[in-house]
Enzyme design. Structure first.
Site, PDB file in Angstrom:
ATOM      1  CG  ASP A   7      -3.197  -7.907   5.495  1.00  0.00           C
ATOM      2  OD1 ASP A   7      -2.524  -7.941   4.447  1.00  0.00           O
ATOM      3  OD2 ASP A   7      -3.963  -8.821   5.823  1.00  0.00           O
ATOM      4  CB  SER A   8      -5.536  -6.902   1.659  1.00  0.00           C
ATOM      5  OG  SER A   8      -5.058  -8.188   2.000  1.00  0.00           O
ATOM      6  CB  CYS A  70      -0.643  -6.446   2.529  1.00  0.00           C
ATOM      7  SG  CYS A  70      -1.358  -7.134   1.040  1.00  0.00           S
ATOM      8  CD  GLU A 150      -9.640 -14.635   4.418  1.00  0.00           C
ATOM      9  OE1 GLU A 150     -10.752 -14.296   4.813  1.00  0.00           O
ATOM     10  OE2 GLU A 150      -8.670 -13.853   4.295  1.00  0.00           O
ATOM     11  CB  CYS A 180       0.712 -14.840   1.010  1.00  0.00           C
ATOM     12  SG  CYS A 180      -1.048 -14.548   1.260  1.00  0.00           S
ATOM     13  CG  HIS A 182      -4.178 -15.284   4.388  1.00  0.00           C
ATOM     14  ND1 HIS A 182      -3.961 -13.948   4.149  1.00  0.00           N
ATOM     15  CD2 HIS A 182      -5.514 -15.428   4.562  1.00  0.00           C
ATOM     16  CE1 HIS A 182      -5.127 -13.323   4.167  1.00  0.00           C
ATOM     17  NE2 HIS A 182      -6.083 -14.199   4.421  1.00  0.00           N
TER      18      HIS A 182
HETATM   19  N1  DGL Z   1      -2.575  -9.869   2.362  1.00  0.00           N
HETATM   20  C1  DGL Z   1      -2.348 -10.457   1.069  1.00  0.00           C
HETATM   21  C2  DGL Z   1      -0.850 -10.671   0.854  1.00  0.00           C
HETATM   22  O1  DGL Z   1      -0.066 -10.799   1.779  1.00  0.00           O
HETATM   23  C3  DGL Z   1      -3.099 -11.753   0.892  1.00  0.00           C
HETATM   24  C4  DGL Z   1      -4.603 -11.580   0.787  1.00  0.00           C
HETATM   25  C5  DGL Z   1      -5.025 -10.745  -0.399  1.00  0.00           C
HETATM   26  O2  DGL Z   1      -4.974 -11.240  -1.542  1.00  0.00           O
HETATM   27  O3  DGL Z   1      -5.400  -9.594  -0.186  1.00  0.00           O
HETATM   28  O4  DGL Z   1      -0.421 -10.713  -0.278  1.00  0.00           O
END
Ligand code: DGL
Length: 247
Positions: A7-8, A70, A150, A180, A182
């Site tokens: 993930d990012s 992600c 966050e 997403c 989150h």
């Molecule tokens: N992990 C990213 C997603 O699922 C969300 C956070 C980001 O913008 O890196 O798209």
């Protein structure tokens, strides 16, 4: 089975949670690119470059599979990752499309897709759902939810105002794709905003559904080994992982 989850940042832990609940893997290696998050506001070439670097990192482990938790990376860089990896790579977009088509039988159902700007601009979910013959699709970038999560603002006035800001003009959908990493953390707030008749599609559960559909799992692992890596401040990631995953 040894799996890498990418993930990012920290949000992909929501996918790890689903994997742990279903006990599918013996070892889970998580990598969050915390030094460069967010990806959702970056352009395609940058996202692809970062994603290929993640594949290189995972080459240090002999993985059986890489899961791209992600949505932004799944939308833009999945095929590039598949080309450079030496194991299969699956992503949450394909999983979310499959889970939606399993859950929603009416092809004219109203489906709302929410995600980062990059995910929504890619039209990856819309293309996948159109290919499954769904016709009533609305896609909306809801990037403010990312910093709210966050900041652990999972309830309260700021979140309620943000829900209102994004959704007030929309018809109540039959399903919402939480596109997403989150967003599963604010499931309760989204569910109570739209009401009980709206089905929420969660990436973690969708990945488990895709895995069980595509691979044979002969064994369940009560206590998978977990390793957490981050490109910046891995201690902070490990601490959040302990809290969120209760490990
Ligand atoms: N992990 C990213 C997603 O699922 C969300 C956070 C980001 O913008 O890196 O798209």
């Amino acid at each position: 089975m040894k799996v890498g989850v990418f993930d990012s940042g920290i949000g992909g832990l929501t996918v790890v949670k689903s994997l742990l609940e279903h006990q599918l893997f013996e070892e889970i290696i998580y990598f969050g690119d915390t030094a460069r998050v967010p990806y959702g506001s970056k352009d395609k070439n940058t996202i692809i470059r970062y994603a290929i670097e993640a594949v290189e990192f995972f080459k240090n482990f002999k993985l059986d599979l890489i899961i791209v938790a992600c949505n932004t990376v799944s939308a833009y860089a999945l095929s590039e990752m598949q080309e450079s990896a030496s194991c299969p790579v699956i992503g949450v977009v394909e999983a979310g499309v499959l889970a939606t088509s399993n859950a929603i039988k009416d092809k004219e159902a109203n489906i709302l897709i929410i995600g980062t700007n990059a995910t929504i601009n890619s039209k990856a979910y819309e293309n996948g759902l159109s290919a499954m013959a769904f016709t009533q699709l609305t896609a909306k970038a809801t990037p403010l939810f990312v910093p709210l999560v966050e900041e652990t603002l999972f309830t309260g006035k700021i979140l309620e105002a943000t829900l209102e800001h994004y959704f007030k003009e929309l018809k109540t959908p039959n399903a919402v794709i939480l596109g997403c990493t989150h967003f599963p953390l604010i499931t309760d707030a989204i569910a109570s905003y739209f009401g009980e008749s709206t089905k929420l599609i969660h990436s973690g559960d969708a990945i488990v559904e895709l895995l069980e559909h595509r691979f044979d799992f002969y064994k369940r692992y009560a206590k998978p080994k977990l390793k957490f890596f981050a490109s910046e401040n891995p201690e902070a990631l490990r601490k959040i992982a302990q809290e969120w995953l209760d490990v």
